[in-house]
Write an enzyme that holds these catalytic residues in place. Structure first.
Site, mmCIF file in Angstrom:
data_model
loop_
_atom_site.group_PDB
_atom_site.id
_atom_site.type_symbol
_atom_site.label_atom_id
_atom_site.label_comp_id
_atom_site.label_asym_id
_atom_site.label_seq_id
_atom_site.Cartn_x
_atom_site.Cartn_y
_atom_site.Cartn_z
ATOM 1 C CE LYS A 1 -3.632 -2.551 2.623
ATOM 2 N NZ LYS A 1 -4.170 -2.841 3.813
ATOM 3 C CD GLN B 1 -2.774 -4.118 6.993
ATOM 4 O OE1 GLN B 1 -2.679 -3.295 6.289
ATOM 5 N NE2 GLN B 1 -3.404 -5.215 6.902
ATOM 6 C CG ASP C 1 -8.904 -0.166 5.248
ATOM 7 O OD1 ASP C 1 -8.733 -0.510 3.976
ATOM 8 O OD2 ASP C 1 -8.240 0.031 6.122
#
Ligand code: NAP
Length: 283
Positions: free
Chosen positions: A51, A95, A118
């Site tokens: 990412k 994460q 997200d």
């Protein structure tokens, strides 16, 4: 025809790189993505690095904050509060998984919804049922890949195989937003083949190889394979029996090289969308 997720993502990165350059000229700053990773989980380190590379490629501002595994929940929440309040931060990527002593839901809920790249908030609150909010990256990638074929979604019968919180349910909501007629199948579904044979679009998000066999695919259908499974020979395979299904499908994504590369591109797109929201609200 194979839907080349890698090539479609590469085009999107180039478009977004140009968009970011012009946004900086227009608004005086680049969109910023901050990633937070707690602990040393090796798979998570790889995901975050991928990412980070994508963010660098398009020229986003931001950094990866790597916290030790013994970080307390209070310390993490305090960091998320600081990022929420920082006007340079458009997107916050937390994460997962987090170490066991940190409550995942509490941490996710601490991310400001307008910085939640997200799309966790959307997933939790069913907001993906409303058009226009931040959609989670993998489901959004599925929709983009279907659209890339030029086949209209509206009015089509879409079958989503899998009702997981991360992919199945949100992708079904997004397909509904696109005016598909949506069926959701799961482990208790009895007539998967019958349902699949009437589907113009199949999205498989199960995590078991060959759940969707070639003879389940209606000729000409669009097949999006989200599954990631390790075959007996160690190779990655999806949930769809690729060879047999591709002989019947109009369009099909491969594994690897389909949904995966598009998922990261959607994370960058979500960051840009959050930025656009911020610059417009703060003017
Ligand atoms: P999940 O939460 O475990 O959901 C799996 C779903 O599959 C469940 O709803 C389950 O039904 C259903 N299922 C199990 N066996 C079935 C069967 N025989 N027929 C029909 N449905 C069946 O998984 P997930 O997090 O959504 O992930 C699904 C897959 O996508 C995994 O392989 C994951 O690695 C992959 N993935 C890929 C990406 C990417 O970027 N490419 C991103 C995220 C996830 P029940 O609800 O009845 O148990």
């Amino acid at each position: 025809m194979i839907i080349d997720g890698k090539a479609i993502a590469a085009d999107l990165y180039e478009q977004m790189r140009q968009e970011i350059d012009s946004l900086e000229v227009k608004y005086g700053r680049r969109p910023g993505l901050w990633a937070v990773i707690v602990g040393e989980d090796p798979a998570s380190q790889v995901y975050v690095r991928n990412k980070e590379n994508a963010a660098k490629k398009v020229g986003l501002a931001g950094e990866v904050l790597r916290l030790p595994a013994e970080t307390t929940q209070e310390e993490l929440l305090a960091l998320l509060d600081r990022l929420n309040a920082d006007p340079a931060v458009d997107g916050i990527l937390l994460q997962l998984p987090l170490p066991a002593h940190i409550d995942k839901d509490t941490a996710i809920a601490a991310i400001a919804p307008d910085k939640d790249v997200d799309g966790y908030a959307g997933m939790k609150q069913g907001l993906t049922a409303r058009a226009g909010c931040i959609a989670p990256c993998t489901p959004r990638a599925c929709i983009q890949l279907i659209k890339s074929t030029g086949v209209p979604i509206e009015g089509k019968h879409a079958l989503v195989v899998g009702r997981g919180e991360l992919v199945g349910k949100p992708v079904a909501a997004l397909l509904l937003n696109e005016n598909a007629t949506v069926t959701i199948a799961h482990s208790r579904t009895r007539n998967l083949k019958d349902l699949a044979l009437t589907a113009d679009i199949i999205v498989a998000a199960v995590g078991k190889a060959a759940v969707v066999t070639g003879d389940m695919v209606k000729p000409g259908a669009v097949v999006i394979d989200v599954g990631i499974n390790r075959g007996a020979d160690g190779k990655l395979v999806g949930d769809v029996e690729f060879e047999a299904a591709s002989a019947r499908a109009g369009y099909i994504t491969p594994v690897p090289g389909g949904v995966g590369p598009m998922t990261i591109a959607m994370l960058i797109r979500n960051t840009l969308d959050c930025y656009l929201l911020h610059v417009k609200c703060r003017r």
